[in-house]
Design a protein around this motif. Structure first.
Motif, PDB file in Angstrom:
ATOM      1  N   SER A  21       0.819  -1.216   0.000  1.00 49.86           N
ATOM      2  CA  SER A  21       0.000   0.000   0.000  1.00 49.86           C
ATOM      3  C   SER A  21       0.850   1.262   0.000  1.00 49.86           C
ATOM      4  O   SER A  21       0.478   2.282  -0.575  1.00 49.86           O
ATOM      5  CB  SER A  21      -0.938   0.003   1.203  1.00 49.86           C
ATOM      6  OG  SER A  21      -1.865  -1.035   1.106  1.00 49.86           O
ATOM      7  N   ALA A  22       2.001   1.198   0.660  1.00 49.07           N
ATOM      8  CA  ALA A  22       2.855   2.378   0.710  1.00 49.07           C
ATOM      9  C   ALA A  22       3.331   2.759  -0.684  1.00 49.07           C
ATOM     10  O   ALA A  22       3.495   3.945  -0.990  1.00 49.07           O
ATOM     11  CB  ALA A  22       4.037   2.116   1.637  1.00 49.07           C
ATOM     12  N   GLU A  23       3.562   1.768  -1.516  1.00 49.02           N
ATOM     13  CA  GLU A  23       4.052   2.018  -2.865  1.00 49.02           C
ATOM     14  C   GLU A  23       2.940   1.974  -3.900  1.00 49.02           C
ATOM     15  O   GLU A  23       3.175   2.225  -5.075  1.00 49.02           O
ATOM     16  CB  GLU A  23       5.131   0.994  -3.222  1.00 49.02           C
ATOM     17  CG  GLU A  23       6.350   1.035  -2.327  1.00 49.02           C
ATOM     18  CD  GLU A  23       7.121   2.330  -2.492  1.00 49.02           C
ATOM     19  OE1 GLU A  23       7.124   2.904  -3.607  1.00 49.02           O
ATOM     20  OE2 GLU A  23       7.717   2.780  -1.502  1.00 49.02           O
ATOM     21  N   ASN A  24       1.728   1.624  -3.457  1.00 45.91           N
ATOM     22  CA  ASN A  24       0.589   1.521  -4.381  1.00 45.91           C
ATOM     23  C   ASN A  24       0.896   0.553  -5.505  1.00 45.91           C
ATOM     24  O   ASN A  24       0.567   0.797  -6.669  1.00 45.91           O
ATOM     25  CB  ASN A  24       0.246   2.909  -4.955  1.00 45.91           C
ATOM     26  CG  ASN A  24      -1.216   3.018  -5.314  1.00 45.91           C
ATOM     27  OD1 ASN A  24      -2.067   2.301  -4.793  1.00 45.91           O
ATOM     28  ND2 ASN A  24      -1.515   3.931  -6.217  1.00 45.91           N
ATOM     29  N   THR A  25       1.558  -0.542  -5.157  1.00 42.02           N
ATOM     30  CA  THR A  25       1.912  -1.550  -6.141  1.00 42.02           C
ATOM     31  C   THR A  25       1.323  -2.898  -5.755  1.00 42.02           C
ATOM     32  O   THR A  25       0.985  -3.121  -4.583  1.00 42.02           O
ATOM     33  CB  THR A  25       3.440  -1.714  -6.245  1.00 42.02           C
ATOM     34  OG1 THR A  25       3.952  -2.153  -4.981  1.00 42.02           O
ATOM     35  CG2 THR A  25       4.103  -0.409  -6.635  1.00 42.02           C
ATOM     36  N   ILE A  26       1.184  -3.754  -6.732  1.00 41.64           N
ATOM     37  CA  ILE A  26       0.748  -5.115  -6.461  1.00 41.64           C
ATOM     38  C   ILE A  26       1.679  -6.097  -7.152  1.00 41.64           C
ATOM     39  O   ILE A  26       2.356  -5.762  -8.122  1.00 41.64           O
ATOM     40  CB  ILE A  26      -0.705  -5.386  -6.910  1.00 41.64           C
ATOM     41  CG1 ILE A  26      -0.880  -5.148  -8.416  1.00 41.64           C
ATOM     42  CG2 ILE A  26      -1.683  -4.570  -6.088  1.00 41.64           C
ATOM     43  CD1 ILE A  26      -2.216  -5.618  -8.952  1.00 41.64           C
ATOM     44  N   HIS A  27       1.698  -7.307  -6.611  1.00 38.43           N
ATOM     45  CA  HIS A  27       2.463  -8.391  -7.202  1.00 38.43           C
ATOM     46  C   HIS A  27       1.556  -9.601  -7.370  1.00 38.43           C
ATOM     47  O   HIS A  27       0.562  -9.753  -6.643  1.00 38.43           O
ATOM     48  CB  HIS A  27       3.649  -8.765  -6.307  1.00 38.43           C
ATOM     49  CG  HIS A  27       4.666  -7.688  -6.182  1.00 38.43           C
ATOM     50  ND1 HIS A  27       4.608  -6.701  -5.216  1.00 38.43           N
ATOM     51  CD2 HIS A  27       5.776  -7.420  -6.919  1.00 38.43           C
ATOM     52  CE1 HIS A  27       5.621  -5.882  -5.355  1.00 38.43           C
ATOM     53  NE2 HIS A  27       6.352  -6.285  -6.381  1.00 38.43           N
ATOM     54  N   LEU A  28       1.925 -10.452  -8.306  1.00 35.76           N
ATOM     55  CA  LEU A  28       1.226 -11.711  -8.512  1.00 35.76           C
ATOM     56  C   LEU A  28       2.282 -12.802  -8.556  1.00 35.76           C
ATOM     57  O   LEU A  28       3.045 -12.888  -9.514  1.00 35.76           O
ATOM     58  CB  LEU A  28       0.402 -11.705  -9.800  1.00 35.76           C
ATOM     59  CG  LEU A  28      -0.454 -12.949 -10.018  1.00 35.76           C
ATOM     60  CD1 LEU A  28      -1.595 -12.985  -8.989  1.00 35.76           C
ATOM     61  CD2 LEU A  28      -1.025 -12.971 -11.429  1.00 35.76           C
TER      62      LEU A  28
END
Length: 123
Positions: free
Chosen positions: A73-80
């Motif tokens: 959330s801090a980086e507003n990124t997601i991983h799969l």
């Protein structure tokens, strides 16, 4: 203008793993929901997995137990994280995001899309 940038795709063998990443570029906002979709040649785009700011998750039946979505959330990124990849997982994987307060599983639930990253799994 917000753009989503995917990375991490590639060519692997059946049984291998890959980890995709998606991050916004340009002016950034905190999306409520972020998701992964995929589109194989000759097929419609299909839902893979989604996550919300409140850490709710959803997975397509075809990837449950093999794929894991996570969010920074801090980086507003997601991983799969994709484990035990199979040839049927071969597709272009797209990142999507939206501000609406829902855990959407349809393409219409997302307003922002990336350009996609190719994942190819050989048998």
């Amino acid at each position: 203008q917000v753009q989503l940038v995917e990375s991490g795709g590639g060519l692997v063998r059946a049984g291998d793993s890959l980890r995709l990443a998606c991050a916004p570029s340009g002016r950034t906002f905190t999306f409520y929901s972020m998701a992964w979709f995929r589109q194989a040649p000759g097929k419609e785009r299909e839902f893979v997995s989604a996550t919300t700011k409140n850490d709710a998750h959803s997975y397509a039946d075809s990837v449950k137990g093999r794929f894991t979505i996570s969010r920074d959330s801090a980086e507003n990124t997601i991983h799969l994280r994709m484990n035990n990849l199979q040839p049927d997982d071969t597709a272009i994987y797209y990142c999507a995001a939206d501000f609406r307060l829902q855990l959407g599983t349809g393409a219409a639930d997302y307003s922002y899309w990336g350009q996609g990253t190719q994942v190819t799994v050989s048998s």
